[in-house]
Design an enzyme around this catalytic site. Structure first.
Site, PDB file in Angstrom:
ATOM      1  N   ASP A 103       0.923  -1.216  -0.082  1.00  0.00           N
ATOM      2  CA  ASP A 103      -0.010   0.025  -0.092  1.00  0.00           C
ATOM      3  C   ASP A 103       0.886   1.280  -0.096  1.00  0.00           C
ATOM      4  O   ASP A 103       1.749   1.364   0.966  1.00  0.00           O
ATOM      5  CB  ASP A 103      -0.997   0.004   1.202  1.00  0.00           C
ATOM      6  CG  ASP A 103      -1.916   1.074   1.162  1.00  0.00           C
ATOM      7  OD1 ASP A 103      -2.307   1.203   0.490  1.00  0.00           O
ATOM      8  OD2 ASP A 103      -1.584   1.837   2.293  1.00  0.00           O
TER       9      ASP A 103
ATOM     10  N   THR B 213       0.361   4.628   0.477  1.00  0.00           N
ATOM     11  CA  THR B 213       0.524   5.588   1.465  1.00  0.00           C
ATOM     12  C   THR B 213       0.924   4.947   2.735  1.00  0.00           C
ATOM     13  O   THR B 213       0.230   3.839   3.257  1.00  0.00           O
ATOM     14  CB  THR B 213      -0.885   6.038   1.341  1.00  0.00           C
ATOM     15  OG1 THR B 213      -0.965   6.820   0.278  1.00  0.00           O
ATOM     16  CG2 THR B 213      -0.856   7.361   2.613  1.00  0.00           C
TER      17      THR B 213
ATOM     18  N   ASP C  28      -2.027   0.128   6.338  1.00  0.00           N
ATOM     19  CA  ASP C  28      -2.054   0.784   7.605  1.00  0.00           C
ATOM     20  C   ASP C  28      -3.512   1.341   8.082  1.00  0.00           C
ATOM     21  O   ASP C  28      -3.648   1.960   9.049  1.00  0.00           O
ATOM     22  CB  ASP C  28      -1.035   2.033   7.729  1.00  0.00           C
ATOM     23  CG  ASP C  28      -1.343   2.967   6.641  1.00  0.00           C
ATOM     24  OD1 ASP C  28      -2.191   2.859   5.847  1.00  0.00           O
ATOM     25  OD2 ASP C  28      -0.810   4.066   6.717  1.00  0.00           O
TER      26      ASP C  28
END
Length: 795
Positions: free
Chosen positions: A306, A308, A545
């Site tokens: 991911d 970001t 996250d």
């Protein structure tokens, strides 16, 4: 349930429980004691290492050997002491590391008490507490909603339904779900074991829970060996009874035949390797929440990242506010400031905008918000309707604008430079369910993300190790591609917009095999990515996250969460990087490969020993039976337990312990059982057959009244076992060469030292014995080489 009237008072209260009321509930036991555990208690660790089937079998055999053959014949039982001490100490050490890291990883709950918001540990929640939740929070207990500000809950982990569920005042929330949008307050009603998902949460965070090919393979070996030991032992006893009345010698010989069949150190060294891996990763502030996660690290061949929070650092900066049309900068600033003020659960983007406005001296205009539309990763926009000012929205240009809108085209151009672009728009109306109507672009909000300084080096490592990387993001595909190009990712020049992905699973899997970078990925698509890659027999690791990563983290073979990420993502991941450091991942993968690769080598050695022990027992049992039937000289078992202790110590025990902790960088292959048997069975046969034959020849040459046939067999088996060790120890480094050489000379030292030879019930060999053993060893080596040659031809 508390005192009469308590529930009614709390439902209508905005201040929450008082300190006295909390104390009353604690005293009454109305506390959330359903605690997560990542390791076993000390008593269970000791019991698990002390009371095992293998320890029981070895203990019984040791008592028998000592009773009928003297204390020396029971020395092999020292392995029980080693198993208990080493296994217990290593697991206790791992437990302390895990418990310490788990405290750092535990997400506190926000509660309202005495009119103030406070953070408490999950196990300090009491019945009737008012619990505050916002996006990313995991719901820890059950109860009714008291306040809702567009609160949306994802209950997919409980119900399997992927769509978020809006929650109004009076609706219930259940533990195990998590917040995806809005915010709210609910009353803790069912706590501890009463909570709907208490068992689910406990199982989702225990130390060992996922399927382990390695553990299952070792258990299969042990079950098979257990079934083989009894009939072979009976056959061995009968064959020995056939030619001698010395029942004490028969019992000792039978013990000598059974002991090497048991892979007594395999389970120990597996546990030690896992525990040491946990401790080493803990030193890098990496929390392993499930023991089999170590195995998943070694087998990973696809890593989904991911963008970001993984490739980029957590924060971002506003690079420019670019007006669209005739919108003036003052209006843009006021609208953004009003949106920031109306959002009581700001995400990183809103926080970056707030910081920029504060730095620029733009204050909130005081616009009263009639309705707030919280951000959702599925909608990809947020906004509010202000009295007298209309509806303002902030979100993804490709979602809010038409494809041919000039502002959208400009946003794509800017995003292709690696910048993140949002659009500020006005709308005639907007709802969370129906979307926005009558959208007019007012400004582009251009943000610059901070790349992690170690990201490029880390991605290069995975490329060298043969791990395919897939970069997945909710940002625009061109923006993600630009970031990937800066990091040197292959395929970054051809990013894929996830809105155009095929829905057919096979077509999606084909595309994932070819493409590397994906933008505008929805949460459910991340989950589909994982399943599609798994359908092509890939072992998939997923990093994330945010709440939008939870489903993919849960379904991946290995979920890796960032320590600063949402509580929901951390609760379902098997590995948590507490420092948010992407550069830790190479060490994580390397540790997994070290553990599994070395356990494979250790298993090769132990199962080779088991194979040749079974082969020798059958060889002697059948040979003795044939000798009795034909009236030939008796055929006693060639070894005493003390001989096996010597052979096992220097060809299995000591080297296996050192090899179990050695570094390695090879990716582990699936099907552990098949790979071990491919080595152990032919190697064991090549040890057993030459040893049995040379023993028969030596027995015929010297006669049964001397120990020299046993010496010849011991030299032969020792030499062949050292050969198996040399094969298992590859690839070689200097210390492995020294290890193999030292083990090879150990028997020579024993035979050349009369006190040691006498202790081990041996004596110095004659030239004939050495020559016979050398020929037998050469035959065993040639046999194994021939097997490998034929195998390569067939492949």
């Amino acid at each position: 349930m508390g005192e009469p009237g308590t529930a009614e008072r709390v439902v209508g209260s905005e201040t929450g429980l008082t300190a006295a009321e909390v104390a009353e509930r604690v005293a009454a036991g109305a506390v959330n004691h359903a605690r997560r555990r990542t390791s076993r208690p000390f008593s269970q660790i000791l019991r698990a290492n002390l009371i095992t089937p293998l320890n029981g079998v070895i203990g019984v055999l040791a008592v028998i050997a000592v009773s009928f053959g003297g204390w020396k014949q029971g020395l092999f039982a020292l392995v029980i002491v080693a198993n208990i001490l080493i296994g217990t100490l290593q697991e206790v050490r791992a437990k302390r590391t895990l418990d310490k890291l788990s405290l750092l990883n535990a997400a506190p709950a926000k509660v309202r008490r005495d009119g103030q918001v406070a953070e408490v540990a999950p196990d300090q929640l009491v019945r009737d507490d008012l619990v505050l939740v916002e996006p990313g929070d995991r719901v820890m207990v059950d109860g009714p909603v008291i306040e809702s500000r567009n609160l949306e809950i994802d209950e997919s982990l409980l119900t399997g339904e992927a769509d978020p569920v809006p929650k109004a005042v009076g609706d219930g929330v259940r533990s195990g779900s998590f917040v995806v949008a809005g915010s709210g307050v609910f009353r803790a009603e069912q706590i501890g074991a009463e909570a709907y998902a208490a068992k689910l949460v406990e199982e989702a965070s225990r130390f060992a829970l996922a399927r382990s090919d390695l553990r299952e393979g070792i258990n299969r070996f042990i079950k098979l060996i257990t079934w083989l030991i009894v009939p072979i032992a009976v056959l061995l006893v009968i064959s020995q009874l056939a030619y001698t009345a010395d029942w004490r010698a028969i019992i000792v010989s039978t013990v000598a035949g059974i002991v090497p069949m048991i892979p007594e150190g395999l389970v120990l060294l597996t546990s030690v390797a896992f525990a040491v891996g946990v401790v080493r990763l803990g030193a890098r502030r990496c929390l392993v929440q499930e023991l089999p996660a170590i195995e998943g690290l070694a087998r990973t061949d696809v890593l989904c990242l991911d963008k970001t929070g993984t490739l980029t650092e957590g924060g971002m900066d506003v690079d420019e506010l670019r007006p669209v049309g005739d919108t003036d900068e003052r209006t843009i600033g006021e609208a953004l400031a009003a949106l920031v003020a109306a959002d009581d659960t700001p995400n990183p983007t809103v926080r970056a905008v707030a910081t920029h406005l504060t730095t620029s001296g733009v204050a909130a205009p005081g616009w009263p918000a009639d309705e707030v539309l919280p951000f959702s990763s599925a909608r990809k926009w947020s906004g509010a309707t202000f009295a007298g000012q209309g509806t303002w929205l902030l979100g993804a240009p490709e979602v809010l604008l038409d494809p041919d809108d000039p502002a959208g085209v400009e946003a794509d151009r800017v995003a292709s430079q690696g910048l993140r672009v949002l659009v500020l728009v006005t709308a005639e109306s907007a709802t969370t369910a129906g979307g926005a109507i009558g959208v007019v672009p007012r400004a582009l909000v251009i943000l610059r993300q901070r790349l992690r300084s170690t990201a490029a080096e880390t991605l290069a490592y995975f490329k060298e190790q043969g791990v395919a990387v897939k970069i997945i993001s909710g940002d625009a595909a061109v923006s993600v591609g630009a970031v990937a190009r800066r990091l040197g990712v292959d395929g970054a020049a051809e990013p894929v917009d996830a809105r155009q992905l095929p829905t057919d699973p096979d077509e999606l899997a084909d595309l994932l095999e070819r493409a590397t970078v994906f933008g505008r990925v929805q949460p459910h698509q991340k989950q589909a990515f994982v399943k599609a890659l798994q359908s092509r027999r890939h072992t998939v690791a997923m990093t994330g996250d945010g709440v939008n990563d939870v489903l993919a983290l849960k379904d991946a073979d290995l979920g890796i969460a960032m320590g600063s990420g949402s509580a929901a993502s951390r609760s379902v991941a098997q590995v948590v990087l507490l420092d948010d450091e992407f550069a830790t991942l190479p060490h994580v993968v390397g540790e997994g490969r070290r553990v599994i690769g070395n356990i494979g080598r250790v298993a090769d050695l132990f199962l080779t020993k088991t194979t040749y022990a079974i082969g020798l027992a059958l060889f002697i049992a059948l040979g003795a039976t044939f000798a009795w039937i034909t009236g030939r000289p008796p055929l006693p078992y060639p070894f005493l337990p003390i001989h096996q202790s010597l052979i096992n110590a220097f060809t299995i025990g000591i080297p296996a312990f050192l090899l179990a902790l050695a570094p390695t960088f090879e990716r582990a292959e699936p099907d552990f059982v098949k790979h071990v048997l491919r080595f152990a069975v032919p190697a064991g046969i090549c040890c057993a057959v030459p040893t049995g034959i040379v023993y028969l020849v030596a027995l015929n040459h010297h006669g049964p009244g001397t120990v020299l046939p046993q010496v010849t067999a011991t030299i032969t088996l020792f030499g062949l076992a050292v050969g198996a060790l040399a094969l298992a120890a590859r690839p070689y480094v200097w210390w492995k060469m020294i290890l193999v050489g030292a083990c090879a000379t150990a028997l020579a030292v024993v035979l050349a030292t009369p006190p040691l030879a006498d202790f081990f019930d041996l004596e110095g060999p004659t030239p004939w014995n050495l020559a016979a053993a050398a020929i037998a060893i050469g035959a065993g080596v040639a046999g194994y080489a021939g097997y490998r040659w034929v195998k390569r031809l067939r492949e």
